[in-house]
Design an enzyme around this catalytic site. Structure first.
Site, mmCIF file in Angstrom:
data_model
loop_
_atom_site.group_PDB
_atom_site.id
_atom_site.type_symbol
_atom_site.label_atom_id
_atom_site.label_comp_id
_atom_site.label_asym_id
_atom_site.label_seq_id
_atom_site.Cartn_x
_atom_site.Cartn_y
_atom_site.Cartn_z
ATOM 1 N N HIS A 122 0.811 -1.225 0.000
ATOM 2 C CA HIS A 122 0.000 0.000 0.000
ATOM 3 C C HIS A 122 0.839 1.266 0.000
ATOM 4 O O HIS A 122 0.359 2.339 -0.338
ATOM 5 C CB HIS A 122 -1.042 -0.014 1.123
ATOM 6 C CG HIS A 122 -0.510 0.321 2.482
ATOM 7 N ND1 HIS A 122 0.095 -0.593 3.288
ATOM 8 C CD2 HIS A 122 -0.483 1.486 3.168
ATOM 9 C CE1 HIS A 122 0.456 -0.001 4.414
ATOM 10 N NE2 HIS A 122 0.121 1.265 4.377
ATOM 11 N N ASP A 138 7.504 -7.834 8.227
ATOM 12 C CA ASP A 138 6.284 -7.022 8.111
ATOM 13 C C ASP A 138 6.546 -5.734 7.329
ATOM 14 O O ASP A 138 5.735 -5.339 6.499
ATOM 15 C CB ASP A 138 5.764 -6.690 9.517
ATOM 16 C CG ASP A 138 4.480 -5.863 9.486
ATOM 17 O OD1 ASP A 138 3.590 -6.196 8.685
ATOM 18 O OD2 ASP A 138 4.378 -4.896 10.264
ATOM 19 N N HIS A 178 7.459 -2.477 2.426
ATOM 20 C CA HIS A 178 7.414 -1.022 2.268
ATOM 21 C C HIS A 178 8.805 -0.389 2.141
ATOM 22 O O HIS A 178 9.038 0.448 1.289
ATOM 23 C CB HIS A 178 6.676 -0.384 3.446
ATOM 24 C CG HIS A 178 5.341 -1.014 3.727
ATOM 25 N ND1 HIS A 178 4.510 -1.469 2.737
ATOM 26 C CD2 HIS A 178 4.695 -1.266 4.891
ATOM 27 C CE1 HIS A 178 3.402 -1.969 3.280
ATOM 28 N NE2 HIS A 178 3.494 -1.863 4.583
HETATM 29 C C1 BG6 Z 1 1.321 -2.535 7.253
HETATM 30 C C2 BG6 Z 1 2.007 -3.272 8.358
HETATM 31 O O1 BG6 Z 1 1.631 -3.106 6.013
HETATM 32 O O2 BG6 Z 1 1.754 -1.169 7.275
HETATM 33 C C3 BG6 Z 1 1.704 -2.641 9.697
HETATM 34 O O3 BG6 Z 1 1.564 -4.628 8.360
HETATM 35 C C4 BG6 Z 1 2.064 -1.160 9.679
HETATM 36 O O4 BG6 Z 1 2.419 -3.285 10.747
HETATM 37 C C5 BG6 Z 1 1.438 -0.478 8.469
HETATM 38 O O5 BG6 Z 1 1.596 -0.570 10.871
HETATM 39 C C6 BG6 Z 1 1.943 0.938 8.337
HETATM 40 O O6 BG6 Z 1 1.243 1.597 7.319
HETATM 41 P P1 BG6 Z 1 1.020 3.172 7.343
HETATM 42 O O7 BG6 Z 1 0.294 3.443 6.069
HETATM 43 O O8 BG6 Z 1 0.214 3.466 8.575
HETATM 44 O O9 BG6 Z 1 2.373 3.791 7.401
#
Ligand code: BG6
Length: 480
Positions: free
Chosen positions: A167, A224, A229
């Site tokens: 995402h 994770d 990311h």
């Molecule tokens: C998710 C993880 O993919 O991304 C979570 O599984 C994390 O652990 C989250 O908290 C963070 O996303 P964002 O958009 O809040 O930075």
């Protein structure tokens, strides 16, 4: 545009907190087709009315400004079926009647259930062309399990109809990295080992593991966050310019970066990485508990690794990658530190204390870009030139309408645009490097360092986070 969403994991946190609210916004903005429909599926034995009774209030909570009518209009398009995801027959029975529509199946479920779910979808006729498949991260737990999933799914659906989500790629601020890098001569000219000293990529979260124990205790920060990311951010910072913005030209360049990552080995584990876990502490003045995984799995909530990209552009430039839960503040940023000027002319400050030029891309919670320069004081008492650091700040206007990541990614999948999704070879290359880190940790028996919730991580992580520890700028460090 595809018009039917088959949503697995519909009662889960991701679906309730992000996916349905995103659909609500898209519907409100008139971006979904007239005949749009969602079949929500999960194990719970609800019927559609009971599911609506849970979802309705969640939607209102997520989007208080949405009128009753909009919420009702979404609910009218959603029906619910209870399915057993371990049973392909159960899945096939739940989706078969929709197979004559144009379906996008979204798997917001644990990866261990991907293969059986896809077999069920295929059995129910919902994976043949033109149907599409969206898969949440993580794809597996390591290279081996990822390969198994990728292979099994490749037998059921062509790669071009698979949309693997990360995402972060749906965040407008992340996409802006490509615009900044490739839309500006200024950056392009210095973007290499000749001018860049180091790069820091930080995703700090103030949230804890709360409520996701079962998943997190097997995953930890490495699997994770770093595997997905942070490596995607690294790719966008380090990739070569693609020949065009076509999805596969971008993904070709990203995968080259991942393949050029030097595997971590046991001999370098202690020097090039830190793993930590938060203990009790304070966040925003409130006491919070430490993290204790259910089976004392030895899992980390903080990881810092110095990555080396072995190619011509980046040889010798350390990339400090760092992420943690329950850190001092929520902050996602990329800091690019340039090399010192070749010859220093000034008496004050002396060369050793001069601040190098630094470019900071702050991606979350607010978006802005900061350029640290050295500039002269107007008229120093002692008559000679004296330099001081000057920060040029470019705040991204807050009035800009930035869609949240899942809205953008759902739309792209419905429209068949794969540019912001992760290709199979990227998944494999990312896991290969993550496996090297995990193996190195095991062989070196790298200890887990405690850090108090609300700090910048373990003291040992200081060298990985030079800018977070700067006094005055991000004041939050409390030694463990
Ligand atoms: C998710 C993880 O993919 O991304 C979570 O599984 C994390 O652990 C989250 O908290 C963070 O996303 P964002 O958009 O809040 O930075």
């Amino acid at each position: 545009m595809h018009n039917t969403l088959l949503l697995f994991g519909a009662t889960g946190d991701l679906a309730q907190r992000y996916l349905f609210p995103s659909l609500l916004r898209l519907l409100g903005d008139g971006l979904l087709p007239e005949d749009f429909k969602v079949r929500a599926m999960a194990l719970s034995g609800h019927d559609t009315a009971a599911f609506h009774a849970i979802l309705g209030p969640r939607l209102k909570q997520a989007m208080p400004q949405a009128g009753e009518e909009l919420v009702r209009s979404l609910l009218e398009r959603v029906d619910y079926r209870s399915v057993d995801l371990r049973s392909p027959e159960s899945i096939a029975a739940a989706v078969r009647e929709l197979a004559d529509r144009r379906c996008v199946s979204y798997l917001a479920i644990p990866p261990a259930l991907y293969i059986s779910t896809c077999r069920g979808l295929a059995l129910g006729g919902a994976l043949a062309a033109p149907h599409r498949l969206m898969l949440e991260k993580p794809i597996g737990h390591d290279s081996h399990s990822a390969r198994e999933i990728l292979d099994a799914i490749a037998e059921l659906i062509d790669e071009e109809r698979v949309f693997r989500l990360d995402h972060y790629l749906g965040k407008a601020a992340v996409q802006n990295l490509l615009a900044l890098r490739f839309g500006n001569t200024l950056l392009e000219a210095v973007w290499n080992r000749n001018h860049i000293e180091s790069v820091e990529i930080l995703v700090a979260e103030s949230e804890g593991v709360d409520g996701r124990n079962a998943y997190y205790a097997r995953s930890g920060a490495l699997r994770d966050m770093l595997q997905s990311h942070i490596l995607q951010l690294l790719c966008l910072v380090a990739m070569e310019p693609p020949a065009s913005l076509e999805a596969d030209r971008i993904r070709d360049e990203k995968v080259k970066v991942l393949r050029a990552l030097r595997p971590l080995d046991a001999a370098h584990a202690a020097h090039d990485s830190v793993r930590g876990r938060y203990t009790a502490g304070t966040i925003n003045g409130e006491p919070v508990q430490g993290y204790q995984p259910p089976d004392d799995s030895g899992i980390e909530t903080f990881v810092a690794v110095t990555a080396h990209i072995d190619n011509w552009r980046w040889a010798g430039v350390p990339f400090h990658l760092c992420t943690g839960k329950r850190m001092a503040e929520r902050s996602t940023r990329i800091v690019v530190t340039l090399k010192p000027v070749t010859h220093w002319l000034f008496e004050r400050p002396d060369r050793a204390t001069a601040t190098p030029n630094r470019l900071t891309f702050q991606l979350q919670p607010q978006e802005n870009i900061e350029l640290g320069l050295m500039s002269s004081l107007a008229g120093p008492e002692w008559g000679a030139l004296e330099l001081q650091p000057l920060e040029l700040e470019l705040s991204v206007p807050t009035g800009l309408h930035r869609r949240i990541a899942y809205e953008r990614l759902l739309l792209d999948a419905f429209n068949g645009n794969p540019a912001l999704f992760v290709r199979d070879d990227e998944v494999e290359a990312a896991w290969a490097w993550i496996d090297s880190v995990s193996d190195a940790w095991q062989q070196a028996q790298l200890p887990l360092q405690p850090y108090p919730a609300g700090s910048w991580g373990p003291e040992q992580a200081r060298p990985f986070l030079p800018t977070a520890f700067e006094v005055g700028k991000h004041d939050g460090y409390r030694p463990a």
